[in-house]
Design a protein around this motif. Structure first.
Motif, PDB file in Angstrom:
ATOM      1  N   GLU A 110       0.824  -1.202   0.000  1.00 45.70           N
ATOM      2  CA  GLU A 110       0.000   0.000   0.000  1.00 45.70           C
ATOM      3  C   GLU A 110       0.864   1.260   0.000  1.00 45.70           C
ATOM      4  N   ALA A 111       1.969   1.223   0.738  1.00 46.81           N
ATOM      5  CA  ALA A 111       2.876   2.373   0.777  1.00 46.81           C
ATOM      6  C   ALA A 111       3.493   2.602  -0.600  1.00 46.81           C
ATOM      7  N   GLU A 112       3.858   1.521  -1.286  1.00 48.24           N
ATOM      8  CA  GLU A 112       4.422   1.651  -2.628  1.00 48.24           C
ATOM      9  C   GLU A 112       3.390   2.240  -3.590  1.00 48.24           C
ATOM     10  N   LYS A 113       2.127   1.816  -3.492  1.00 47.64           N
ATOM     11  CA  LYS A 113       1.080   2.361  -4.341  1.00 47.64           C
ATOM     12  C   LYS A 113       0.905   3.856  -4.093  1.00 47.64           C
ATOM     13  N   ILE A 114       0.938   4.246  -2.819  1.00 47.82           N
ATOM     14  CA  ILE A 114       0.790   5.663  -2.485  1.00 47.82           C
ATOM     15  C   ILE A 114       1.945   6.468  -3.067  1.00 47.82           C
ATOM     16  N   LEU A 115       3.170   5.960  -2.919  1.00 47.50           N
ATOM     17  CA  LEU A 115       4.333   6.667  -3.454  1.00 47.50           C
ATOM     18  C   LEU A 115       4.289   6.763  -4.974  1.00 47.50           C
ATOM     19  N   GLU A 116       3.856   5.701  -5.624  1.00 47.48           N
ATOM     20  CA  GLU A 116       3.762   5.725  -7.081  1.00 47.48           C
ATOM     21  C   GLU A 116       2.713   6.736  -7.548  1.00 47.48           C
ATOM     22  N   SER A 117       1.570   6.774  -6.879  1.00 52.28           N
ATOM     23  CA  SER A 117       0.528   7.730  -7.286  1.00 52.28           C
ATOM     24  C   SER A 117       0.977   9.160  -7.002  1.00 52.28           C
ATOM     25  N   PHE A 118       1.712   9.342  -5.921  1.00 51.31           N
ATOM     26  CA  PHE A 118       2.243  10.669  -5.614  1.00 51.31           C
ATOM     27  C   PHE A 118       3.264  11.090  -6.663  1.00 51.31           C
ATOM     28  N   LYS A 123       4.420  14.657 -11.571  1.00 49.68           N
ATOM     29  CA  LYS A 123       4.840  14.825 -12.963  1.00 49.68           C
ATOM     30  C   LYS A 123       4.029  15.918 -13.657  1.00 49.68           C
ATOM     31  N   ASN A 124       2.812  16.166 -13.192  1.00 48.37           N
ATOM     32  CA  ASN A 124       1.933  17.160 -13.819  1.00 48.37           C
ATOM     33  C   ASN A 124       2.197  18.580 -13.332  1.00 48.37           C
TER      34      ASN A 124
END
Length: 71
Positions: free
Chosen positions: A6-14, A19-20
């Motif tokens: 879950e932490a990896e998913k949060i970091l990836e989405s962040f 990038k935007n």
């Protein structure tokens, strides 16, 4: 390790969200009064004035309200 995933998913989405964000130029302020400091001086406290505004028991102890968060 569910928490790590879950932490990896949060970091990836962040990271994707970052990038935007467009790159901006730094802002520099040319001001002479940067990092000014003042003399640290304490005002004199009048304990008699403070005691006039409080509730005191027969022994001279302050009577105060117990905090609502204290059980």
């Amino acid at each position: 390790m569910k928490i790590e995933k879950e932490a990896e998913k949060i970091l990836e989405s962040f990271s994707e969200a970052l990038k935007n964000i467009p790159d901006l130029e730094e802002t520099h302020y040319m001001v002479d009064n940067v990092n000014l400091s003042r003399e640290d001086c304490a005002e004199e406290k009048d304990s008699a004035k403070i005691m006039r505004n409080t509730n005191v028991d027969d022994d001279g102890n302050l009577i105060v309200e117990k905090g609502k968060w204290v059980k």
